[in-house]
Motif scaffolding. Structure first.
Motif, PDB file in Angstrom:
ATOM      1  N   SER A  38      -0.416  25.333 -39.447  1.00  0.00           N
ATOM      2  CA  SER A  38       0.479  26.485 -39.497  1.00  0.00           C
ATOM      3  C   SER A  38      -0.044  27.573 -38.563  1.00  0.00           C
ATOM      4  O   SER A  38      -1.232  27.584 -38.193  1.00  0.00           O
ATOM      5  CB  SER A  38       0.568  27.031 -40.920  1.00  0.00           C
ATOM      6  OG  SER A  38      -0.680  27.588 -41.314  1.00  0.00           O
TER       7      SER A  38
ATOM      8  N   GLU B 237      -0.556  30.626 -39.336  1.00  0.00           N
ATOM      9  CA  GLU B 237      -1.560  31.367 -40.097  1.00  0.00           C
ATOM     10  C   GLU B 237      -2.934  30.706 -40.016  1.00  0.00           C
ATOM     11  O   GLU B 237      -3.952  31.392 -39.891  1.00  0.00           O
ATOM     12  CB  GLU B 237      -1.130  31.494 -41.559  1.00  0.00           C
ATOM     13  CG  GLU B 237       0.031  32.452 -41.809  1.00  0.00           C
ATOM     14  CD  GLU B 237       1.380  31.889 -41.388  1.00  0.00           C
ATOM     15  OE1 GLU B 237       2.340  32.664 -41.281  1.00  0.00           O
ATOM     16  OE2 GLU B 237       1.470  30.651 -41.147  1.00  0.00           O
TER      17      GLU B 237
ATOM     18  N   GLN C  99      -1.744  39.940 -38.218  1.00  0.00           N
ATOM     19  CA  GLN C  99      -0.464  39.260 -38.128  1.00  0.00           C
ATOM     20  C   GLN C  99       0.594  40.225 -38.647  1.00  0.00           C
ATOM     21  O   GLN C  99       0.601  40.593 -39.821  1.00  0.00           O
ATOM     22  CB  GLN C  99      -0.457  37.967 -38.943  1.00  0.00           C
ATOM     23  CG  GLN C  99       0.848  37.190 -38.780  1.00  0.00           C
ATOM     24  CD  GLN C  99       0.845  35.881 -39.550  1.00  0.00           C
ATOM     25  OE1 GLN C  99      -0.140  35.510 -40.181  1.00  0.00           O
ATOM     26  NE2 GLN C  99       1.973  35.178 -39.502  1.00  0.00           N
TER      27      GLN C  99
ATOM     28  N   HIS D 185       4.004  39.764 -38.095  1.00  0.00           N
ATOM     29  CA  HIS D 185       5.286  39.062 -38.233  1.00  0.00           C
ATOM     30  C   HIS D 185       4.955  37.584 -38.384  1.00  0.00           C
ATOM     31  O   HIS D 185       3.862  37.152 -38.017  1.00  0.00           O
ATOM     32  CB  HIS D 185       6.128  39.320 -36.974  1.00  0.00           C
ATOM     33  CG  HIS D 185       7.501  38.732 -36.984  1.00  0.00           C
ATOM     34  ND1 HIS D 185       7.739  37.420 -36.614  1.00  0.00           N
ATOM     35  CD2 HIS D 185       8.713  39.260 -37.311  1.00  0.00           C
ATOM     36  CE1 HIS D 185       9.036  37.182 -36.707  1.00  0.00           C
ATOM     37  NE2 HIS D 185       9.648  38.267 -37.133  1.00  0.00           N
ATOM     38  N   LYS D 186       5.865  36.805 -38.918  1.00  0.00           N
ATOM     39  CA  LYS D 186       5.579  35.384 -39.113  1.00  0.00           C
ATOM     40  C   LYS D 186       5.241  34.671 -37.813  1.00  0.00           C
ATOM     41  O   LYS D 186       4.578  33.627 -37.815  1.00  0.00           O
ATOM     42  CB  LYS D 186       6.766  34.681 -39.784  1.00  0.00           C
ATOM     43  CG  LYS D 186       8.038  34.630 -38.948  1.00  0.00           C
ATOM     44  CD  LYS D 186       9.144  33.884 -39.681  1.00  0.00           C
ATOM     45  CE  LYS D 186      10.403  33.800 -38.820  1.00  0.00           C
ATOM     46  NZ  LYS D 186      11.489  33.069 -39.521  1.00  0.00           N
ATOM     47  N   SER D 187       5.648  35.240 -36.683  1.00  0.00           N
ATOM     48  CA  SER D 187       5.411  34.584 -35.389  1.00  0.00           C
ATOM     49  C   SER D 187       4.543  35.393 -34.432  1.00  0.00           C
ATOM     50  O   SER D 187       4.399  35.011 -33.264  1.00  0.00           O
ATOM     51  CB  SER D 187       6.748  34.285 -34.695  1.00  0.00           C
ATOM     52  OG  SER D 187       7.532  33.409 -35.465  1.00  0.00           O
TER      53      SER D 187
ATOM     54  N   SER E 264       7.582  42.448 -39.485  1.00  0.00           N
ATOM     55  CA  SER E 264       8.411  41.969 -40.583  1.00  0.00           C
ATOM     56  C   SER E 264       8.668  43.115 -41.565  1.00  0.00           C
ATOM     57  O   SER E 264       7.784  43.946 -41.807  1.00  0.00           O
ATOM     58  CB  SER E 264       7.745  40.792 -41.288  1.00  0.00           C
ATOM     59  OG  SER E 264       6.502  41.176 -41.832  1.00  0.00           O
TER      60      SER E 264
ATOM     61  N   ASN F 174       6.305  43.840 -44.343  1.00  0.00           N
ATOM     62  CA  ASN F 174       4.945  44.163 -43.916  1.00  0.00           C
ATOM     63  C   ASN F 174       4.846  45.509 -43.210  1.00  0.00           C
ATOM     64  O   ASN F 174       3.768  45.922 -42.816  1.00  0.00           O
ATOM     65  CB  ASN F 174       4.440  43.051 -42.973  1.00  0.00           C
ATOM     66  CG  ASN F 174       2.932  42.856 -43.042  1.00  0.00           C
ATOM     67  OD1 ASN F 174       2.291  43.280 -43.996  1.00  0.00           O
ATOM     68  ND2 ASN F 174       2.375  42.237 -42.028  1.00  0.00           N
TER      69      ASN F 174
END
Length: 244
Positions: A177, A179, A193, A195-197, A224, A227
Motif C-alpha cells: 500500500s 502507506e 501524508q 491525502h490518500k495519494s 483530505s 485530515n
C-alpha cells in the motif's frame, strides 16, 4: 578517493572504467585512484586483509564469490565504504539494500544514471550525511536523499517522487500500500501524508491554502477533508519548531 571496480565480464568492467573516465573529464576537480578486479575472490581476500577502498562498484552475479558476498564482508569490516551494484537482473535489489548499497544499477549502465550515482557516492564520502529513501525503478535501485524530496504522489500504483530541483523519479509498480511504502518517511520530522495519494515535505511548503498545500515548485497538493485540521496543526508545529 580510491574506487574499486569488480566485474568478471571484461566488457562490462571496461564500460564502467570508461564511464569513470568520462566523469573525470566532465568534473575535473575529482582525483580518483582506480583499482580493477575480474576475479572477485582476489578482492574478497584483500578486504579480509583490511586493504580497503572508499567506493566499490560491484557486479552482483559473478562466479564463486558474488557481489553480495563482498558487500556483506564490507558491511562487517567497520569501514564506511560506499557500494554501487551493477547487474543484469533486478532479482537482487532487496539483497543489495540489505548491505546498505547506495545504488543498484541495471546493465547496460547508462551514463546519466551512473554519473548521478557516483556524484551521490562522492557526496556521502565527503561527509554530507542525509537519510535516503530507496526507490526501485526500471533503471535500478535509486537512493533519494530525504532533503531532496518535495512531495510523493501515488500515481496508478507507482510512486512518483518529486524533487526539489523540479525533476521526478517514477518507481516500478508497487505491491504494498502507499502507506506502507512511505512509512519510513512519515516517521521523520517534517514529512506527512496529507491525502490518500500524497505525502509532502513541510520543509518545501510555500503556504497552506484552504484545503490544499502549495509547494515551492508551485504544485498544488490536495488535503483530505478529514485530515485538514490535523495537517494545519502539524504544519504550524513544524514551523514553530524551525524558528525557535
Amino acid at each position: 578517493m580510491k574506487i574499486t571496480i569488480c566485474d568478471d565480464n571484461m566488457k562490462d568492467l571496461a564500460r564502467i572504467e570508461q564511464l569513470i573516465a568520462n566523469y573525470r573529464t566532465l568534473y575535473p576537480g575529482n582525483d580518483f585512484e582506480l583499482e580493477k578486479y575480474t576475479d572477485p575472490s582476489l578482492l574478497f581476500r584483500k578486504i579480509q586483509e583490511k586493504r580497503l577502498s572508499d567506493i566499490y562498484i560491484l557486479d552482483i552475479i559473478m562466479n564463486g564469490t558474488t557481489g553480495i558476498d563482498i558487500g556483506t564482508l564490507l558491511k562487517d569490516s567497520g569501514k564506511n565504504a560506499v557500494i554501487i551494484y551493477t547487474t543484469s537482473s533486478d532479482d537482487f535489489a532487496l539483497d543489495a539494500y540489505g548491505v546498505h548499497a547506495l545504488r543498484y544499477l541495471l546493465k547496460p549502465v547508462q551514463e546519466q544514471t551512473f554519473f548521478e550515482a557516483l556524484s551521490f557516492a562522492l557526496t556521502q564520502k565527503n561527509g554530507v550525511k542525509d537519510p535516503i529513501f530507496p526507490v526501485k525503478t526500471k533503471d535500478g535501485l535509486i537512493s533519494v536523499p530525504f532533503s531532496k524530496i518535495e512531495y510523493i504522489e501515488n500515481s496508478s500504483r507507482m510512486l512518483r517522487i518529486h524533487l526539489t530541483d523540479r525533476t521526478a523519479i517514477t518507481s516500478i509498480f508497487i505491491r504494498k500500500s502507499f502507506e506502507e511504502e512511505i512509512k519510513e518517511l512519515t516517521r521523520e520530522k517534517g514529512f506527512m501524508q496529507v491525502h490518500k495519494s500524497f505525502l509532502v515535505n513541510f520543509s518545501h511548503v510555500q503556504k497552506l491554502d484552504g484545503t490544499s498545500i502549495i509547494m515551492n515548485s508551485g504544485a498544488d497538493i490536495p488535503i483530505s477533508k478529514k485530515n485538514t485540521s490535523n495537517v494545519k496543526r502539524q504544519y504550524l508545529l513544524f514551523i514553530s519548531s524551525e524558528y525557535r
